[in-house]
Design a protein around this motif. Structure first.
Motif, short mmCIF file in Angstrom:
data_model
loop_
_atom_site.label_atom_id
_atom_site.label_comp_id
_atom_site.label_asym_id
_atom_site.label_seq_id
_atom_site.Cartn_x
_atom_site.Cartn_y
_atom_site.Cartn_z
N PHE A 90 42.90 47.20 46.87
CA PHE A 90 42.09 46.03 47.22
C PHE A 90 42.36 45.74 48.69
O PHE A 90 43.47 45.38 49.08
CB PHE A 90 42.47 44.82 46.36
CG PHE A 90 41.50 43.68 46.46
CD1 PHE A 90 40.55 43.47 45.48
CD2 PHE A 90 41.53 42.81 47.55
CE1 PHE A 90 39.64 42.43 45.57
CE2 PHE A 90 40.63 41.76 47.65
CZ PHE A 90 39.67 41.56 46.65
N THR A 110 43.10 46.64 36.80
CA THR A 110 42.21 45.48 36.66
C THR A 110 42.56 44.44 37.71
O THR A 110 43.72 44.28 38.06
CB THR A 110 42.35 44.86 35.25
OG1 THR A 110 42.00 45.84 34.27
CG2 THR A 110 41.46 43.64 35.08
N VAL A 111 41.55 43.73 38.18
CA VAL A 111 41.77 42.57 39.05
C VAL A 111 41.31 41.33 38.30
O VAL A 111 40.15 41.26 37.87
CB VAL A 111 41.00 42.70 40.38
CG1 VAL A 111 41.04 41.38 41.14
CG2 VAL A 111 41.59 43.81 41.24
N ILE A 113 40.21 37.84 38.75
CA ILE A 113 39.71 36.95 39.80
C ILE A 113 39.82 35.52 39.26
O ILE A 113 39.09 35.12 38.37
CB ILE A 113 38.26 37.29 40.15
CG1 ILE A 113 38.15 38.76 40.58
CG2 ILE A 113 37.75 36.37 41.25
CD1 ILE A 113 36.72 39.26 40.67
N TYR A 129 34.65 38.32 45.72
CA TYR A 129 35.79 38.93 45.02
C TYR A 129 35.32 40.06 44.10
O TYR A 129 35.97 41.11 44.01
CB TYR A 129 36.54 37.87 44.21
CG TYR A 129 37.54 37.09 45.02
CD1 TYR A 129 38.78 37.63 45.35
CD2 TYR A 129 37.27 35.80 45.46
CE1 TYR A 129 39.71 36.92 46.09
CE2 TYR A 129 38.18 35.07 46.21
CZ TYR A 129 39.41 35.64 46.52
OH TYR A 129 40.32 34.93 47.27
N THR A 133 36.39 43.90 44.44
CA THR A 133 37.09 44.51 43.31
C THR A 133 36.42 45.82 42.91
O THR A 133 37.09 46.84 42.71
CB THR A 133 37.13 43.56 42.11
OG1 THR A 133 37.85 42.38 42.48
CG2 THR A 133 37.83 44.22 40.92
N SER A 136 37.27 48.37 45.30
CA SER A 136 38.68 48.79 45.25
C SER A 136 38.92 49.94 44.27
O SER A 136 39.92 50.65 44.36
CB SER A 136 39.57 47.61 44.85
OG SER A 136 39.47 47.34 43.45
N PRO A 140 36.91 44.33 37.43
CA PRO A 140 37.07 42.88 37.56
C PRO A 140 37.00 42.14 36.24
O PRO A 140 36.27 42.53 35.32
CB PRO A 140 35.87 42.48 38.45
CG PRO A 140 34.82 43.50 38.12
CD PRO A 140 35.55 44.78 37.79
#
Length: 353
Positions: A90, A110-111, A113, A129, A133, A136, A140
């Motif tokens: 990221f 995983t992100v 947010i 975001y 993501t 990246s 997300p």
């Protein structure tokens, strides 16, 4: 190998490396690192050769990175020799006037947010975001915190708004006070899975980390009641292991997420706008006055909001601007590099004479 698997190492990772010298970065504080090999933690720094060979900020270790190290076991210290190739990262534009990339987290699956369910809920920021993501390489998930501070109607309204701009992205509303939604959230945090928490200050990231860990490991502060704006609490990036064996990276809150890249993720983040655009009569449609413009039609009949479309255009302009800045910087760096090479050659020639 088992020790590294517990740290998130996948058996599909590069098997040609010497596993005895592999560690994972768990904390970054300026130029200081803390790494672990699953048995012991070490204070670490990069080697002199690493410093000499690093070309940009993206070359330096980030939380979540797998690195080759020389261990000084008796001193609990280590020297970082190399960063292994990342499967995800990221990246954002670092704060300030200088065009520099900053890696917030690496090798996450995983992100999460994170945004709070108060009047600081910002759909345009969420779009940023989500875009970053996807770019990246991670997946997300939107987490809406402080569910206990809102009525059921407010929660449902917020989720509906987020669903409209986060097509295909799971949305989970949680409360760190009552525990509501945490069981659902844990479905996205299986053992061996690495997750990064990203969001603005005061949205409840550190509180969520403490709740999931079952202990106070991160300092937390409240928000200003007047405007629901958060205060900075987390000052560095750090990775923790949850009781179920998943790994979670907490990060400092961002006042603003300045994009670094993301052009390739626009079609995923704004698939609704892109779909309408692909149906326009003309392939080079500017969505202004052209006949047969499906975007203008969608705006007129309410299928697409003006705010969503303007956000799409704004992010496109921002990405184009950042790309130009990066290209100009790369050209200047290349020019300076050749100047230095020429200067060194002249000095060597004079010495020989």
């Amino acid at each position: 190998m088992n020790k590294l698997i517990k740290l998130g190492w996948k058996e599909t990772e590069n098997q040609e490396v010497n596993m005895e010298i592999i560690a994972r970065v768990v904390t970054v504080q300026k130029n200081s690192y803390r790494v672990t090999d699953g048995s012991m933690e070490y204070q670490a720094h990069v080697s002199g050769r690493f410093l000499n060979e690093a070309v940009s900020s993206l070359d330096f270790p980030a939380v979540g990175d797998w690195v080759e190290v020389q261990k000084l076991t008796d001193e609990k210290k280590a020297v970082i020799k190399r960063v292994l190739p990342r499967k995800s990262q990221f990246v954002r534009q670092a704060a300030g006037e200088v065009t520099v990339a900053q890696i917030v987290a690496a090798n996450m699956d995983t992100v999460l947010i994170v945004n709070s369910l108060n009047h600081d809920l910002n759909l345009r920021r969420l779009e940023r975001y989500i875009l970053s993501t996807y770019d990246s390489g991670a997946t997300p998930v939107v987490v809406l915190t402080k569910k206990d501070a809102c009525s059921q109607a407010e929660v449902q309204s917020a989720i509906a708004q987020v669903d409209e701009i986060s097509i295909g992205v799971p949305v989970v509303a949680v409360s760190s006070v009552t525990g509501e939604g945490l069981e659902e959230l844990m479905e996205y945090l299986p053992a061996g899975h690495t997750v990064a928490l990203l969001g603005s200050s005061g949205v409840g990231k550190s509180t969520l980390v403490n709740t999931l860990l079952g202990e106070e490991v991160q300092e937390t502060k409240g928000i200003r009641e007047a405007d629901s704006k958060g205060r900075h609490t987390t000052t560095h990036r750090e990775m923790f292991m949850l009781p179920n064996g998943s790994l979670i990276i907490d990060t400092p809150g961002m006042r603003e997420l300045q994009l670094w890249e993301g052009e390739s993720a626009m079609d995923t983040t704004f698939q609704d706008v892109e779909q309408y655009a692909s149906e326009c009569r003309f392939t080079d449609c500017k969505h202004e006055t052209e006949p047969g413009c499906r975007v203008k039609e969608a705006l007129k009949n309410g299928k697409l909001t003006e705010e969503r479309f303007q956000s799409y255009l704004k992010l496109q302009r921002e990405l184009a601007y950042e790309k130009r800045k990066q290209d100009q910087k790369a050209q200047l760096e290349e020019k300076n590099r050749w100047k230095q090479i020429s200067k060194n050659q002249k000095q060597k020639y004079k010495q020989r004479m």
